[in-house]
Scaffold this motif. Structure first.
Motif, PDB file in Angstrom:
ATOM      1  N   VAL A 188      15.404  10.010 -11.132  1.00  0.00           N
ATOM      2  CA  VAL A 188      14.989   8.881 -10.478  1.00  0.00           C
ATOM      3  C   VAL A 188      13.756   9.474  -9.283  1.00  0.00           C
ATOM      4  O   VAL A 188      13.701  10.854  -9.329  1.00  0.00           O
ATOM      5  N   VAL A 189      12.993   8.401  -8.820  1.00  0.00           N
ATOM      6  CA  VAL A 189      12.074   9.070  -7.952  1.00  0.00           C
ATOM      7  C   VAL A 189      12.558   9.372  -6.570  1.00  0.00           C
ATOM      8  O   VAL A 189      13.085   8.355  -5.933  1.00  0.00           O
ATOM      9  N   SER A 190      12.621  10.766  -6.053  1.00  0.00           N
ATOM     10  CA  SER A 190      13.098  10.978  -4.922  1.00  0.00           C
ATOM     11  C   SER A 190      12.063  11.503  -3.895  1.00  0.00           C
ATOM     12  O   SER A 190      12.635  11.995  -2.990  1.00  0.00           O
ATOM     13  N   LYS A 191      10.995  11.084  -4.055  1.00  0.00           N
ATOM     14  CA  LYS A 191       9.705  11.396  -3.146  1.00  0.00           C
ATOM     15  C   LYS A 191      10.140  10.667  -1.528  1.00  0.00           C
ATOM     16  O   LYS A 191       9.939  11.619  -0.726  1.00  0.00           O
ATOM     17  N   TYR A 192      10.688   9.707  -1.456  1.00  0.00           N
ATOM     18  CA  TYR A 192      11.133   9.202  -0.187  1.00  0.00           C
ATOM     19  C   TYR A 192      12.587   9.104   0.059  1.00  0.00           C
ATOM     20  O   TYR A 192      13.115   8.058   0.489  1.00  0.00           O
ATOM     21  N   LEU A 193      13.334  10.086  -0.100  1.00  0.00           N
ATOM     22  CA  LEU A 193      14.774  10.199  -0.246  1.00  0.00           C
ATOM     23  C   LEU A 193      15.135  10.149   1.350  1.00  0.00           C
ATOM     24  O   LEU A 193      16.308   9.444   1.799  1.00  0.00           O
ATOM     25  N   GLY A 194      14.594  10.696   2.147  1.00  0.00           N
ATOM     26  CA  GLY A 194      14.961  10.766   3.728  1.00  0.00           C
ATOM     27  C   GLY A 194      14.432  11.998   4.350  1.00  0.00           C
ATOM     28  O   GLY A 194      13.914  13.056   3.567  1.00  0.00           O
ATOM     29  N   LYS A 195      14.801  11.980   5.631  1.00  0.00           N
ATOM     30  CA  LYS A 195      14.376  13.739   6.315  1.00  0.00           C
ATOM     31  C   LYS A 195      15.360  14.493   6.456  1.00  0.00           C
ATOM     32  O   LYS A 195      16.714  14.113   6.471  1.00  0.00           O
ATOM     33  N   GLY A 196      15.036  15.598   6.220  1.00  0.00           N
ATOM     34  CA  GLY A 196      15.903  16.724   6.300  1.00  0.00           C
ATOM     35  C   GLY A 196      16.838  16.458   5.014  1.00  0.00           C
ATOM     36  O   GLY A 196      16.296  16.416   3.725  1.00  0.00           O
ATOM     37  N   ASN A 197      18.130  16.522   5.455  1.00  0.00           N
ATOM     38  CA  ASN A 197      19.261  16.532   4.388  1.00  0.00           C
ATOM     39  C   ASN A 197      19.523  14.928   4.138  1.00  0.00           C
ATOM     40  O   ASN A 197      20.585  14.754   3.494  1.00  0.00           O
TER      41      ASN A 197
ATOM     42  N   PHE B 249       0.897  -1.211  -0.072  1.00  0.00           N
ATOM     43  CA  PHE B 249      -0.053  -0.058   0.097  1.00  0.00           C
ATOM     44  C   PHE B 249       0.884   1.289   0.173  1.00  0.00           C
ATOM     45  O   PHE B 249       0.352   2.298   0.086  1.00  0.00           O
ATOM     46  N   SER B 250       2.206   1.171  -0.183  1.00  0.00           N
ATOM     47  CA  SER B 250       2.954   2.392  -0.372  1.00  0.00           C
ATOM     48  C   SER B 250       3.453   2.547  -2.044  1.00  0.00           C
ATOM     49  O   SER B 250       2.736   3.546  -2.620  1.00  0.00           O
ATOM     50  N   THR B 251       4.141   1.751  -2.541  1.00  0.00           N
ATOM     51  CA  THR B 251       4.584   1.912  -3.761  1.00  0.00           C
ATOM     52  C   THR B 251       4.050   0.888  -4.847  1.00  0.00           C
ATOM     53  O   THR B 251       4.010   1.230  -5.934  1.00  0.00           O
ATOM     54  N   MET B 252       3.477  -0.283  -4.340  1.00  0.00           N
ATOM     55  CA  MET B 252       3.094  -1.563  -5.262  1.00  0.00           C
ATOM     56  C   MET B 252       2.054  -1.061  -6.193  1.00  0.00           C
ATOM     57  O   MET B 252       2.168  -1.288  -7.415  1.00  0.00           O
ATOM     58  N   PRO B 253       0.952  -0.299  -5.788  1.00  0.00           N
ATOM     59  CA  PRO B 253      -0.077   0.049  -6.752  1.00  0.00           C
ATOM     60  C   PRO B 253       0.587   0.897  -7.919  1.00  0.00           C
ATOM     61  O   PRO B 253      -0.036   0.878  -9.050  1.00  0.00           O
ATOM     62  N   ASP B 254       1.708   1.636  -7.700  1.00  0.00           N
ATOM     63  CA  ASP B 254       2.321   2.285  -8.872  1.00  0.00           C
ATOM     64  C   ASP B 254       3.176   1.451  -9.468  1.00  0.00           C
ATOM     65  O   ASP B 254       3.213   1.686 -10.749  1.00  0.00           O
ATOM     66  N   MET B 255       3.946   0.657  -9.094  1.00  0.00           N
ATOM     67  CA  MET B 255       4.774  -0.193  -9.614  1.00  0.00           C
ATOM     68  C   MET B 255       4.049  -1.370 -10.547  1.00  0.00           C
ATOM     69  O   MET B 255       4.312  -1.614 -11.651  1.00  0.00           O
ATOM     70  N   MET B 256       2.960  -1.608 -10.229  1.00  0.00           N
ATOM     71  CA  MET B 256       1.939  -2.319 -11.066  1.00  0.00           C
ATOM     72  C   MET B 256       1.182  -1.567 -11.929  1.00  0.00           C
ATOM     73  O   MET B 256       0.393  -1.947 -12.775  1.00  0.00           O
ATOM     74  N   SER B 257       1.457  -0.181 -12.124  1.00  0.00           N
ATOM     75  CA  SER B 257       0.539   0.442 -13.057  1.00  0.00           C
ATOM     76  C   SER B 257       1.631   1.060 -14.028  1.00  0.00           C
ATOM     77  O   SER B 257       2.561   0.615 -14.390  1.00  0.00           O
ATOM     78  N   ASP B 258       0.857   2.226 -14.755  1.00  0.00           N
ATOM     79  CA  ASP B 258       1.800   2.693 -16.023  1.00  0.00           C
ATOM     80  C   ASP B 258       2.624   4.050 -15.308  1.00  0.00           C
ATOM     81  O   ASP B 258       3.076   4.825 -16.231  1.00  0.00           O
ATOM     82  N   ASN B 259       2.730   4.308 -13.981  1.00  0.00           N
ATOM     83  CA  ASN B 259       3.341   5.065 -13.318  1.00  0.00           C
ATOM     84  C   ASN B 259       4.820   5.054 -13.437  1.00  0.00           C
ATOM     85  O   ASN B 259       5.512   6.010 -13.393  1.00  0.00           O
ATOM     86  N   LEU B 260       5.110   3.851 -13.144  1.00  0.00           N
ATOM     87  CA  LEU B 260       6.608   3.402 -13.071  1.00  0.00           C
ATOM     88  C   LEU B 260       7.113   2.568 -14.063  1.00  0.00           C
ATOM     89  O   LEU B 260       6.137   1.707 -14.459  1.00  0.00           O
ATOM     90  N   THR B 261       8.182   2.281 -14.545  1.00  0.00           N
ATOM     91  CA  THR B 261       8.778   1.476 -15.515  1.00  0.00           C
ATOM     92  C   THR B 261       9.787   0.948 -14.856  1.00  0.00           C
ATOM     93  O   THR B 261      10.875   1.422 -14.708  1.00  0.00           O
ATOM     94  N   GLU B 262      10.049  -0.518 -14.877  1.00  0.00           N
ATOM     95  CA  GLU B 262      11.052  -1.268 -14.336  1.00  0.00           C
ATOM     96  C   GLU B 262      12.145  -1.273 -15.136  1.00  0.00           C
ATOM     97  O   GLU B 262      12.218  -1.023 -16.389  1.00  0.00           O
TER      98      GLU B 262
ATOM     99  N   VAL C 252       3.199   7.807  -6.479  1.00  0.00           N
ATOM    100  CA  VAL C 252       3.810   6.735  -5.819  1.00  0.00           C
ATOM    101  C   VAL C 252       3.527   6.866  -4.379  1.00  0.00           C
ATOM    102  O   VAL C 252       4.011   6.697  -3.311  1.00  0.00           O
ATOM    103  N   GLU C 253       2.096   7.171  -3.980  1.00  0.00           N
ATOM    104  CA  GLU C 253       1.585   7.093  -2.743  1.00  0.00           C
ATOM    105  C   GLU C 253       0.418   5.876  -2.820  1.00  0.00           C
ATOM    106  O   GLU C 253      -0.403   5.830  -1.835  1.00  0.00           O
ATOM    107  N   GLY C 254       0.554   4.734  -3.758  1.00  0.00           N
ATOM    108  CA  GLY C 254      -0.277   3.903  -3.524  1.00  0.00           C
ATOM    109  C   GLY C 254      -1.695   4.032  -4.086  1.00  0.00           C
ATOM    110  O   GLY C 254      -2.477   3.536  -3.463  1.00  0.00           O
TER     111      GLY C 254
END
Length: 482
Positions: free
Chosen positions: A340-349, A72-85, A422-424
């Motif tokens: 790259v997808v940087s939405k979940y890069l990390g907290k702060g820097n 429920f985080s990234t898989m629904p996007d991985m299974m869709s047309d939003n992301l390409t392996e 990429v929010e599911g």
């Protein structure tokens, strides 16, 4: 699912091995082990509730790892047309992303296990709590309301994957709705009955959470709204009403949230994804991740190892204005010679992938209200107002547009794809609206590039081990085609 040994993740107390032969629906959280213990105070129930929330970080639910589903985080996007392996992928999700799964798929079994583990812990938190109602009514309301909401929310999530039809009155098979902690097998409810359980639990939860002993989410930093409160209930209701086709109710519930929580400004928006203190805006509910607790997005981009297993598809990239749309620089970064997808890069820097997962944001409420109004007679003007308001909050120099009818609905769907990237959501948005999934950017790693609306893969199969262990769910109750 018949697991001889189940490691149960009540994170506060640690983990333990539990032997048994029941279906996963009946597994025991380790807090109770043999099921005979009873809590002796509301403090015990509060401890159990904390452990229930901790289970959302499972690598099969909102968390990520190399094997489980990250369902429920990234898989629904991985299974869709939003992301390409990409060729950097370790191919751990190849069956899921190519819709080539069967009832013995380990990732699907992992999600089933993780979800019913949370439900079991919620039911432990609810068991006999009514006997403590007079000990401290506000505290009782706060604990019970959250446990009921969690139970409803997880059943809703299961329904999204395992039901073939999500409409409110559907007689198609839904999911087993587990209302108590016991070792009894339980059959699949119809979709309509599943919705009944979800909406009943949410209604009681909302009533309880409107009268609590203290503010549930007291932090001034709205990226840290890690518990479900009355506002969150309305947000969950808005999402559930939209999925079930109850558009009037969806718009009403979304409005209740919008009146309480504003959209983040363009200048504050990027801070959401770095868990910076942006004040009282945008985030409605998030699941916290800290060191040692996993990550929500590293199966897409793993910053520590600089591995981009899935890149944004060229199609979805083409929908953003890379200069004026704040979402573009918030969601994507160029690393080396690739985007790259940087939405979940990390907290702060930080660049370790450890960042809170935003389960629900107020932007979704604008999109829900817009879609709900666009699907009602005379609702186009209000729908267009919400669409323009969201775009104005994200795009510098945006000029409001005038749209109506199918063109307006298409624009709202496009905005959902961009805003909730990429929010599911993407796979489920296509599923619930009966649209085909077509990957115009299929890359070189995908083996399947199109999924017709009537394909069996829109509904995951009930895990074969559940069918084997549960005498009330047999092969005749399996989803079609499996």
């Amino acid at each position: 699912m018949n697991l001889k040994h189940i490691i149960l993740g009540f994170a506060i107390a640690g983990s333990a091995m539990v032997a048994g032969c029941n279906s996963v629906i009946d597994i025991e959280p380790e807090f109770v082990l043999d099921g005979s213990q009873r809590f002796k105070s509301l403090a015990d129930y509060e401890f159990s509730l904390t452990g229930t929330y901790a289970l959302f970080r499972s690598t099969s639910y909102f968390g990520n790892a190399s094997g489980p589903a990250a369902a429920f985080s990234t898989m629904p996007d991985m299974m869709s047309d939003n992301l390409t392996e990409t060729q950097e992928s370790l191919a751990n999700y190849r069956q899921l992303v190519n819709w080539d799964y069967a009832a013995d798929n380990g990732a699907i079994e992992g999600l089933w296990t993780a979800a019913y583990r949370i439900i079991a812990q919620a039911n432990i938190t609810l068991r006999d709590i009514d006997t403590f109602a007079d000990e401290d009514r506000g505290r009782y309301n706060r604990i019970k309301g959250q446990a009921l909401a969690i139970r409803a929310y997880v059943h809703f999530d299961l329904l999204r994957y395992f039901a073939t039809d999500l409409t409110r009155s559907s007689t198609a098979l839904g999911i087993p709705y587990k209302l108590s902690f016991n070792t009894d097998n339980i059959a699949r409810s119809t979709v309509a009955q599943s919705w009944d359980g979800i909406f009943t639990d949410l209604a009681e939860a909302k009533m309880l959470l409107e009268d609590t002993d203290k503010t549930i989410n007291a932090s001034a930093n709205y990226t840290n709204r890690s518990n479900i409160d009355a506002i969150t209930i309305d947000a969950i209701l808005a999402r559930a009403y939209l999925y079930s086709g109850q558009y009037t109710e969806a718009a009403t519930a979304a409005t209740s949230v919008i009146e309480e929580i504003p959209l983040a400004s363009r200048t504050a928006f990027q801070g959401i994804w770095r868990d910076e203190n942006i004040g009282r805006s945008e985030v409605i509910w998030s699941i916290p991740f800290n060191a040692g607790e996993g990550t929500p997005g590293t199966n897409v981009y793993f910053p520590n190892g600089n591995r981009s297993s899935f890149r944004p598809s060229m199609e979805v990239l083409g929908q953003f204005d890379p200069v004026e749309d704040v979402r573009y620089t918030s969601y994507f970064q160029t690393v080396g010679n690739r985007l790259v997808v940087s939405k979940y890069l990390g907290k702060g820097n930080l660049r370790d992938g450890i960042v809170n997962f935003k389960v629900i944001r107020v932007a979704e409420m604008y999109l829900i209200r817009a879609e709900a109004n666009a699907n009602q007679s005379g609702g186009d003007i209000n729908a267009l107002t919400d669409l323009n308001a969201l775009r104005l909050a994200r795009i510098n120099g945006y000029l409001p547009v005038i749209l109506a009818g199918d063109n307006l609905k298409a624009a709202i769907a496009e905005e959902r794809r961009k805003e909730l990237f990429v929010e599911g959501h993407r796979f489920f948005d296509l599923k619930r609206t009966d649209r085909a999934l077509e990957r115009s950017d299929c890359g070189t790693a995908f083996t399947s590039c199109a999924l017709a609306p009537d394909n069996r893969a829109w509904a995951w199969p009930i895990p074969i081990n559940e069918i084997s262990a549960n005498d009330l769910i047999n092969q005749e109750n399996q989803n079609p085609g499996y």
